[in-house]
Scaffold this motif. Structure first.
Motif, PDB file in Angstrom:
ATOM      1  N   THR A  22       0.829  -1.208   0.000  1.00 30.27           N
ATOM      2  CA  THR A  22       0.000   0.000   0.000  1.00 30.27           C
ATOM      3  C   THR A  22       0.863   1.257   0.000  1.00 30.27           C
ATOM      4  O   THR A  22       0.585   2.206  -0.727  1.00 30.27           O
ATOM      5  CB  THR A  22      -0.931  -0.001   1.227  1.00 30.27           C
ATOM      6  OG1 THR A  22      -1.656  -1.225   1.243  1.00 30.27           O
ATOM      7  CG2 THR A  22      -1.885   1.161   1.190  1.00 30.27           C
ATOM      8  N   VAL A  23       1.913   1.250   0.808  1.00 26.80           N
ATOM      9  CA  VAL A  23       2.803   2.416   0.879  1.00 26.80           C
ATOM     10  C   VAL A  23       3.512   2.628  -0.452  1.00 26.80           C
ATOM     11  O   VAL A  23       3.617   3.760  -0.944  1.00 26.80           O
ATOM     12  CB  VAL A  23       3.817   2.250   2.030  1.00 26.80           C
ATOM     13  CG1 VAL A  23       4.872   3.337   1.995  1.00 26.80           C
ATOM     14  CG2 VAL A  23       3.101   2.257   3.367  1.00 26.80           C
ATOM     15  N   ARG A  24       3.986   1.535  -1.049  1.00 28.92           N
ATOM     16  CA  ARG A  24       4.677   1.660  -2.339  1.00 28.92           C
ATOM     17  C   ARG A  24       3.743   2.177  -3.423  1.00 28.92           C
ATOM     18  O   ARG A  24       4.110   3.053  -4.222  1.00 28.92           O
ATOM     19  CB  ARG A  24       5.267   0.305  -2.747  1.00 28.92           C
ATOM     20  CG  ARG A  24       6.096   0.400  -4.014  1.00 28.92           C
ATOM     21  CD  ARG A  24       6.761  -0.911  -4.378  1.00 28.92           C
ATOM     22  NE  ARG A  24       5.781  -1.958  -4.589  1.00 28.92           N
ATOM     23  CZ  ARG A  24       5.782  -3.126  -3.953  1.00 28.92           C
ATOM     24  NH1 ARG A  24       6.700  -3.394  -3.065  1.00 28.92           N
ATOM     25  NH2 ARG A  24       4.854  -4.030  -4.216  1.00 28.92           N
ATOM     26  N   THR A  25       2.508   1.705  -3.432  1.00 24.16           N
ATOM     27  CA  THR A  25       1.530   2.184  -4.414  1.00 24.16           C
ATOM     28  C   THR A  25       1.221   3.656  -4.200  1.00 24.16           C
ATOM     29  O   THR A  25       1.132   4.429  -5.160  1.00 24.16           O
ATOM     30  CB  THR A  25       0.242   1.344  -4.319  1.00 24.16           C
ATOM     31  OG1 THR A  25       0.579  -0.022  -4.540  1.00 24.16           O
ATOM     32  CG2 THR A  25      -0.774   1.790  -5.342  1.00 24.16           C
TER      33      THR A  25
ATOM     34  N   LEU B 168       1.885   6.749  -6.778  1.00 26.27           N
ATOM     35  CA  LEU B 168       0.784   7.626  -7.163  1.00 26.27           C
ATOM     36  C   LEU B 168       1.136   9.093  -6.932  1.00 26.27           C
ATOM     37  O   LEU B 168       0.910   9.947  -7.806  1.00 26.27           O
ATOM     38  CB  LEU B 168      -0.474   7.250  -6.377  1.00 26.27           C
ATOM     39  CG  LEU B 168      -1.743   8.013  -6.725  1.00 26.27           C
ATOM     40  CD1 LEU B 168      -2.146   7.741  -8.162  1.00 26.27           C
ATOM     41  CD2 LEU B 168      -2.856   7.616  -5.777  1.00 26.27           C
ATOM     42  N   VAL B 169       1.711   9.405  -5.777  1.00 29.10           N
ATOM     43  CA  VAL B 169       2.118  10.786  -5.487  1.00 29.10           C
ATOM     44  C   VAL B 169       3.227  11.222  -6.437  1.00 29.10           C
ATOM     45  O   VAL B 169       3.248  12.381  -6.889  1.00 29.10           O
ATOM     46  CB  VAL B 169       2.549  10.918  -4.012  1.00 29.10           C
ATOM     47  CG1 VAL B 169       3.179  12.265  -3.728  1.00 29.10           C
ATOM     48  CG2 VAL B 169       1.363  10.694  -3.092  1.00 29.10           C
TER      49      VAL B 169
ATOM     50  N   ILE C 269       1.582  12.064  -9.785  1.00 34.46           N
ATOM     51  CA  ILE C 269       0.804  13.306  -9.682  1.00 34.46           C
ATOM     52  C   ILE C 269       1.719  14.527  -9.609  1.00 34.46           C
ATOM     53  O   ILE C 269       1.462  15.543 -10.269  1.00 34.46           O
ATOM     54  CB  ILE C 269      -0.144  13.236  -8.471  1.00 34.46           C
ATOM     55  CG1 ILE C 269      -1.253  12.221  -8.736  1.00 34.46           C
ATOM     56  CG2 ILE C 269      -0.729  14.604  -8.142  1.00 34.46           C
ATOM     57  CD1 ILE C 269      -2.106  11.916  -7.528  1.00 34.46           C
ATOM     58  N   SER C 270       2.799  14.445  -8.847  1.00 33.70           N
ATOM     59  CA  SER C 270       3.700  15.593  -8.746  1.00 33.70           C
ATOM     60  C   SER C 270       4.451  15.835 -10.054  1.00 33.70           C
ATOM     61  O   SER C 270       4.701  16.985 -10.429  1.00 33.70           O
ATOM     62  CB  SER C 270       4.686  15.397  -7.591  1.00 33.70           C
ATOM     63  OG  SER C 270       5.543  14.305  -7.844  1.00 33.70           O
ATOM     64  N   THR C 271       4.779  14.767 -10.766  1.00 32.22           N
ATOM     65  CA  THR C 271       5.450  14.932 -12.056  1.00 32.22           C
ATOM     66  C   THR C 271       4.508  15.569 -13.078  1.00 32.22           C
ATOM     67  O   THR C 271       4.915  16.484 -13.817  1.00 32.22           O
ATOM     68  CB  THR C 271       5.943  13.569 -12.569  1.00 32.22           C
ATOM     69  OG1 THR C 271       6.787  12.983 -11.585  1.00 32.22           O
ATOM     70  CG2 THR C 271       6.702  13.714 -13.862  1.00 32.22           C
ATOM     71  N   VAL C 272       3.275  15.116 -13.113  1.00 35.23           N
ATOM     72  CA  VAL C 272       2.297  15.720 -14.023  1.00 35.23           C
ATOM     73  C   VAL C 272       2.026  17.166 -13.636  1.00 35.23           C
ATOM     74  O   VAL C 272       1.916  18.046 -14.502  1.00 35.23           O
ATOM     75  CB  VAL C 272       0.994  14.882 -14.047  1.00 35.23           C
ATOM     76  CG1 VAL C 272      -0.119  15.613 -14.758  1.00 35.23           C
ATOM     77  CG2 VAL C 272       1.250  13.543 -14.697  1.00 35.23           C
ATOM     78  N   GLY C 273       1.954  17.425 -12.348  1.00 32.31           N
ATOM     79  CA  GLY C 273       1.776  18.809 -11.891  1.00 32.31           C
ATOM     80  C   GLY C 273       2.922  19.706 -12.307  1.00 32.31           C
ATOM     81  O   GLY C 273       2.714  20.871 -12.686  1.00 32.31           O
ATOM     82  N   ASN C 274       4.121  19.189 -12.255  1.00 34.78           N
ATOM     83  CA  ASN C 274       5.283  19.968 -12.689  1.00 34.78           C
ATOM     84  C   ASN C 274       5.252  20.204 -14.197  1.00 34.78           C
ATOM     85  O   ASN C 274       5.602  21.284 -14.672  1.00 34.78           O
ATOM     86  CB  ASN C 274       6.564  19.248 -12.286  1.00 34.78           C
ATOM     87  CG  ASN C 274       7.735  20.190 -12.175  1.00 34.78           C
ATOM     88  OD1 ASN C 274       7.612  21.385 -12.404  1.00 34.78           O
ATOM     89  ND2 ASN C 274       8.873  19.654 -11.808  1.00 34.78           N
ATOM     90  N   MET C 275       4.802  19.211 -14.963  1.00 34.31           N
ATOM     91  CA  MET C 275       4.695  19.407 -16.416  1.00 34.31           C
ATOM     92  C   MET C 275       3.625  20.440 -16.748  1.00 34.31           C
ATOM     93  O   MET C 275       3.833  21.296 -17.620  1.00 34.31           O
ATOM     94  CB  MET C 275       4.365  18.083 -17.108  1.00 34.31           C
ATOM     95  CG  MET C 275       5.523  17.136 -17.166  1.00 34.31           C
ATOM     96  SD  MET C 275       5.279  15.617 -18.126  1.00 34.31           S
ATOM     97  CE  MET C 275       3.565  15.374 -18.225  1.00 34.31           C
TER      98      MET C 275
ATOM     99  N   LEU D 205      11.376  13.774  -3.035  1.00 33.34           N
ATOM    100  CA  LEU D 205      11.113  13.006  -1.818  1.00 33.34           C
ATOM    101  C   LEU D 205      10.541  11.629  -2.133  1.00 33.34           C
ATOM    102  O   LEU D 205      10.921  10.632  -1.515  1.00 33.34           O
ATOM    103  CB  LEU D 205      10.167  13.777  -0.898  1.00 33.34           C
ATOM    104  CG  LEU D 205      10.768  14.989  -0.186  1.00 33.34           C
ATOM    105  CD1 LEU D 205       9.676  15.758   0.545  1.00 33.34           C
ATOM    106  CD2 LEU D 205      11.851  14.548   0.771  1.00 33.34           C
ATOM    107  N   CYS D 206       9.636  11.559  -3.092  1.00 35.70           N
ATOM    108  CA  CYS D 206       9.044  10.274  -3.470  1.00 35.70           C
ATOM    109  C   CYS D 206      10.090   9.346  -4.081  1.00 35.70           C
ATOM    110  O   CYS D 206      10.135   8.151  -3.766  1.00 35.70           O
ATOM    111  CB  CYS D 206       7.896  10.478  -4.450  1.00 35.70           C
ATOM    112  SG  CYS D 206       6.420  11.138  -3.683  1.00 35.70           S
ATOM    113  N   VAL D 207      10.921   9.877  -4.951  1.00 34.39           N
ATOM    114  CA  VAL D 207      11.966   9.060  -5.569  1.00 34.39           C
ATOM    115  C   VAL D 207      12.929   8.553  -4.501  1.00 34.39           C
ATOM    116  O   VAL D 207      13.316   7.372  -4.497  1.00 34.39           O
ATOM    117  CB  VAL D 207      12.706   9.855  -6.668  1.00 34.39           C
ATOM    118  CG1 VAL D 207      13.971   9.154  -7.098  1.00 34.39           C
ATOM    119  CG2 VAL D 207      11.799  10.091  -7.851  1.00 34.39           C
TER     120      VAL D 207
END
Length: 80
Positions: free
Chosen positions: A28-31, A35-36, A39-45, A66-68
């Motif tokens: 669950t944590v990995r998923t 997901l975050v 979403i953050s990559t798309v938000g940056n684009m 942080l996610c990476v």
């Protein structure tokens, strides 16, 4: 008498592993991290194509970093 089904992947005499039956917390944590990250990559684009301020880019970049970092750390700890 037991009939042998040639299309059955497992034999009928084996007991299922009860410890791996449900969804685990690590999955669950990995998923959620993936997901975050998406979403953050798309938000940056979107911020790059739009006329967004530098703070939006920095916030999306920080969340992405942080996610990476969390995903790589979890992967390396899981290999031990």
């Amino acid at each position: 008498m037991t009939t042998m089904d040639p299309y059955r992947l497992t034999g009928g005499t084996e007991t299922p592993d009860r410890t791996r039956a449900g969804v685990q917390r690590a999955d669950t944590v990995r998923t959620a991290l993936w997901l975050v990250l998406v979403i953050s990559t798309v938000g940056n684009m979107v911020a790059s194509y739009g006329a967004a301020s530098t703070q939006v880019h920095l916030a999306c970049g920080a969340v992405t970093a942080l996610c990476v970092t969390a995903l790589v750390t979890r992967h390396l700890r899981g290999r031990r």
